[in-house]
Design an enzyme around this catalytic site. Structure first.
Site, PDB file in Angstrom:
ATOM      1  N   ARG A  77       0.789  -1.232   0.000  1.00  0.00           N
ATOM      2  CA  ARG A  77       0.000   0.000   0.000  1.00  0.00           C
ATOM      3  C   ARG A  77       0.820   1.280   0.000  1.00  0.00           C
ATOM      4  O   ARG A  77       0.275   2.354   0.265  1.00  0.00           O
ATOM      5  CB  ARG A  77      -0.959   0.002   1.177  1.00  0.00           C
ATOM      6  CG  ARG A  77      -1.930  -1.180   1.203  1.00  0.00           C
ATOM      7  CD  ARG A  77      -2.839  -1.180   0.003  1.00  0.00           C
ATOM      8  NE  ARG A  77      -3.897  -2.193   0.138  1.00  0.00           N
ATOM      9  CZ  ARG A  77      -4.731  -2.508  -0.853  1.00  0.00           C
ATOM     10  NH1 ARG A  77      -4.629  -1.917  -2.027  1.00  0.00           N
ATOM     11  NH2 ARG A  77      -5.663  -3.419  -0.668  1.00  0.00           N
ATOM     12  N   ASP A 164      -5.640  -2.199 -12.334  1.00  0.00           N
ATOM     13  CA  ASP A 164      -6.242  -3.138 -11.376  1.00  0.00           C
ATOM     14  C   ASP A 164      -6.884  -2.430 -10.192  1.00  0.00           C
ATOM     15  O   ASP A 164      -6.373  -1.448  -9.667  1.00  0.00           O
ATOM     16  CB  ASP A 164      -5.206  -4.125 -10.848  1.00  0.00           C
ATOM     17  CG  ASP A 164      -5.836  -5.152  -9.923  1.00  0.00           C
ATOM     18  OD1 ASP A 164      -6.827  -5.766 -10.331  1.00  0.00           O
ATOM     19  OD2 ASP A 164      -5.374  -5.296  -8.790  1.00  0.00           O
ATOM     20  N   ASN A 290     -12.911  -8.564  -4.285  1.00  0.00           N
ATOM     21  CA  ASN A 290     -13.401  -8.350  -5.638  1.00  0.00           C
ATOM     22  C   ASN A 290     -12.370  -8.880  -6.628  1.00  0.00           C
ATOM     23  O   ASN A 290     -11.242  -8.407  -6.612  1.00  0.00           O
ATOM     24  CB  ASN A 290     -13.644  -6.852  -5.879  1.00  0.00           C
ATOM     25  CG  ASN A 290     -14.396  -6.598  -7.168  1.00  0.00           C
ATOM     26  OD1 ASN A 290     -14.998  -7.516  -7.732  1.00  0.00           O
ATOM     27  ND2 ASN A 290     -14.357  -5.380  -7.660  1.00  0.00           N
ATOM     28  N   ASP A 317      -3.439 -12.014  -5.022  1.00  0.00           N
ATOM     29  CA  ASP A 317      -4.165 -10.743  -4.913  1.00  0.00           C
ATOM     30  C   ASP A 317      -4.097 -10.226  -3.469  1.00  0.00           C
ATOM     31  O   ASP A 317      -5.098  -9.765  -2.903  1.00  0.00           O
ATOM     32  CB  ASP A 317      -5.613 -10.889  -5.390  1.00  0.00           C
ATOM     33  CG  ASP A 317      -6.307  -9.532  -5.584  1.00  0.00           C
ATOM     34  OD1 ASP A 317      -5.644  -8.485  -5.444  1.00  0.00           O
ATOM     35  OD2 ASP A 317      -7.514  -9.531  -5.870  1.00  0.00           O
TER      36      ASP A 317
END
Lengths: 436, 316
Positions: A77, A164, A290, A317
């Site tokens: 992040r 993405d 998701n 992911d």
């Protein structure tokens, strides 16, 4: 003596290591036997019988050594949401999970959409045995309108572009980004989703979204975008990679595209291979991601496609979110789950016992992801760089998120009983071997 | 100790047939209290109930508040507007702060499905769901079922049709669960775009023809149509909706015997229901409102009565 390869995740330098007693597996070299490995200044010497002078001896009886695992889809992040993950903490998670390479998605804040930001990320984590790759944003600001400066970004070492987190919704932009990337030997990674169909959904549209009164994301929101990518790939001759495939329909279209020899690759995540929408029944946001968890027929289709190679890549992911962000109402909490520190154990526990050979598994997690990024395959040969994952195949344990090295704990596999765990990783001249 | 198999009322999902019968039987006794000159019993004296309403609601909040007052609980109304929520406080912090003021029961209305379940994991209070998004609205279904039981004596084999927007209706889901548990058969009637996928797995029938629905039902529960659904393209116009799915006198007159009419309110007269139906002899819409107070008293008593301090604090 100071323990250089401590559990505290401070990697040591792989200056003079003697790994003895492990089963060494390198399918591409035809190696599967007990071998001693000597690593000097990061490089391999295979099949050494005598302990080299001054070497640290690591006894790995009962362990396996494979070429280093690679996660093609992670979200570290930084910059923007460092409470959830930094590049450093993400590397810690990768090491703990047995990964020697990762590809970071660009949906940071600000997004990685120019050469400067990409170079900055690539310059991080130099002291870890984890190679950091970047998948740059395909469009400026991930807004889906104007292409990023792809040539310059490719020169910085990038081989893939993706918005993405979002699809490239405008088909003309998708086409042009695929064509332009193809010219540069790169490809688009599409987060396949039709945003109008997905709308404000928080989980799969199915029996359980109806039971829970949660707005649903229909399976066709994904597969319609997959078809779009395939059509453009055929029309332009460009390559495309489909991220985190989750539905039966997507799998069928990708299989069809591969039969037509189109340049389409695809990846699948552990949660889509092991869980279904029913997991959301208690409104636990650790099951909200998701694309969402789908129905059993989707899970089964993904598994079959993973086995037969229609889905090329096993990736996680890895999407860390802080406790504060995840401890909210189901439809308010962000999408995403962490994966780096459970992927190996899940694969050993659930894939190898379900008919997937180790060779196939290594293809999906060592070779295919690197091939897609045009990275060299790691080799266990004398003289090559040591890029290794060390595995303790018999270790039995319960997944305890509090032991994660990631800053985030949002796993859907809490308390799962697993067998097989990463013991350590060696790459780029650094080594982290737990318990030594 | 709760007199039900459940500790909270997060939804009717999980409630057994016996639980539902216990609640409806208790509600009948509570209704007697409402007909007395002094409409109050000391059952929940000393307990504090907070009505935590994050969405506007006049009817449900008023009904809960009255039920709480009839049982002598101390009540506190909290609404999201003007609270710390508008300053960005999380649901968890809001709820924990209120609980820290020593409340016993939290009645929550919230737009997010599962928000009562979320609170039940983080608070010690008893949680009652007063509507969570499009998920459940258990006390509404209970009052609908009590009203039907008053009229028909039993719900076993009763043919109930829910008409309208099933997809976005918490009333529909709770009714389906409750009615199926008590042995009624449930028919859904509405435009295809307002019927959710896989709803048939609840054991319900589906039709898109209102006349056919009327022929095959003993009672119609007419759901409110949200006016904004038209702008999201789920149906062409209110005019067309009214023409094909609006319940009016002419359609009902074709039935072999008169149908009982329910509506959870507030009504859009002239859209999903015409006034000659809403105000007819076979309409039990106001009866539903009275029963609403009674079932909420019953739910509060059955869930929280065990927490009340005084040993003689039982109804009757």
């Amino acid at each position: 003596m100071i323990n250089k390869y401590s559990r505290f995740d401070l990697p040591g330098q792989a200056e003079n290591l003697f790994l003895t007693g492990a089963r060494v597996i390198d399918p591409r070299q035809g190696i599967d036997q007990t071998l001693n490995l000597h690593i000097q200044n990061g490089n391999l010497n295979v099949g050494v019988d005598n302990v080299p002078e001054g070497a640290d001896i690591i006894d790995l009886k009962g362990h396996w050594i494979t070429p280093g695992w690679f996660d093609l889809h992670v979200h570290f992040r930084e910059p923007g949401k460092e409470v959830a993950e930094t590049i450093a903490s993400g590397c810690q998670a990768a090491m703990n999970g047995g990964f020697t390479g990762v590809a970071c998605m660009p949906n940071t804040n600000p997004p990685l959409d120019d050469a400067a930001s990409v170079k900055w990320v690539l310059s991080q984590g130099k002291k870890f045995p984890v190679e950091i790759n970047v998948i740059a944003a395909a469009t400026k600001g991930r807004k889906g309108q104007e292409l990023v400066e792809m040539s310059e970004i490719v020169e910085a070492g990038v081989r893939a572009f993706s918005d993405d987190g979002s699809p490239i919704h405008n088909s003309a932009v998708l086409r042009h980004s695929m064509e332009y990337a193809n010219m540069l030997g790169a490809r688009i990674f599409e987060h396949a989703e039709d945003p109008d169909l997905a709308a404000d959904g928080s989980m799969n549209e199915g029996e359980w979204s109806t039971r829970l009164g949660v707005a649903g994301i229909p399976s066709i929101a994904e597969s319609i975008d997959v078809i779009r990518c395939i059509e453009i790939a055929e029309f332009t001759g460009a390559a495309v990679h489909i991220c985190h495939v989750s539905t039966r329909e997507s799998v069928e279209w990708i299989r069809w595209a591969k039969q037509r020899k189109l340049r389409v690759t695809a990846e699948v995540c552990p949660h889509h291979l092991l869980l279904t929408e029913e997991a959301c029944k208690d409104f636990d946001t650790n099951f909200k991601m998701n694309p969402p968890l789908r129905m059993e027929e989707d899970r089964k289709a993904c598994w079959d496609a993973f086995l037969d190679g229609t889905l090329d890549v096993y990736c996680t992911d890895h999407a860390p979110h802080s406790w504060e962000d995840k401890t909210q109402e189901f439809d308010v909490a962000p999408f995403g789950v962490v994966g780096l520190e459970t992927a190996l154990g899940l694969a050993f526990t659930h894939f190898l016992s379900q008919g997937m050979s180790l060779e196939k598994l290594l293809d999906r997690v060592v070779y295919a992801p690197r091939e897609i990024l045009s990275l060299p395959a790691p080799e266990i040969t004398t003289g090559s760089l040591a890029n290794l994952t060390i595995i303790e195949p018999e270790a039995r344990y319960k997944v305890n998120p509090d032991e994660f090295r990631s800053y985030s704990r949002n796993t859907p596999f809490k308390n799962w009983e697993l067998q097989g765990r990463a013991k350590g990783v060696i790459n780029r001249g650094f080594a982290l071997i737990k318990g030594n | 100790m709760s007199l039900l198999s459940q500790e909270h009322m997060l939804g009717l999902n999980g409630y057994s047939e016996q639980d539902l019968i216990t609640i409806l039987d208790t509600a009948e006794r509570m209704r007697e209290i409402l007909n007395r000159p002094v409409k109050k019993v000391p059952t929940l004296r000393g307990l504090t109930v907070v009505n935590l309403f994050f969405e506007n609601s006049t009817r449900t909040r008023t009904s809960f508040e009255l039920a709480e007052k009839r049982l002598s609980a101390d009540t506190l109304n909290f609404s999201a507007s003007g609270s710390a929520v508008s300053k960005g406080e999380t649901l968890l912090d809001t709820a924990r702060n209120i609980e820290a003021m020593k409340v016993d029961v939290v009645v929550i209305r919230h737009k997010s499905p599962g928000s009562p379940h979320f609170l039940s994991r983080h608070l010690d209070s008893i949680i009652i769901n007063a509507g969570d998004g499009r998920h459940e609205h258990p006390t509404q279904a209970l009052l609908d079922m009590l009203t039907l039981r008053d009229k028909f004596g039993s719900l076993k084999g009763l043919r109930v049709c829910l008409v309208g927007d099933i997809s976005h209706s918490r009333v529909a889901l709770s009714n389906i669960i409750g009615l199926k548990t008590l042995g009624a058969s449930v028919l859904l009637c509405g435009p295809a775009t307002l019927i959710p996928r896989h709803i048939e797995r609840f054991g319900v029938e589906i039709t898109h023809n209102l006349d056919e629905a009327i022929q095959n039902s003993d009672a119609l529960n007419i759901l409110r149509i949200q006016l904004e659904r038209q702008s999201t393209g789920l149906f062409p116009s209110l005019r067309e909706y009214h023409k094909y799915f609006g319940v009016n006198r002419q359609r009902l007159d074709k039935a072999a015997s008169p149908l009982t009419i329910l509506h959870p309110g507030p009504m859009n007269r002239g859209v999903e229901i015409t006034s000659d139906v809403a105000d007819s002899d076979h309409s039990v819409i106001l009866r539903q409102v009275t029963n609403g107070v009674a079932v909420r008293m019953a739910a509060l008593y059955l869930l929280a009565g065990g927490r009340a301090p005084s040993p003689e604090s039982k109804p009757e």
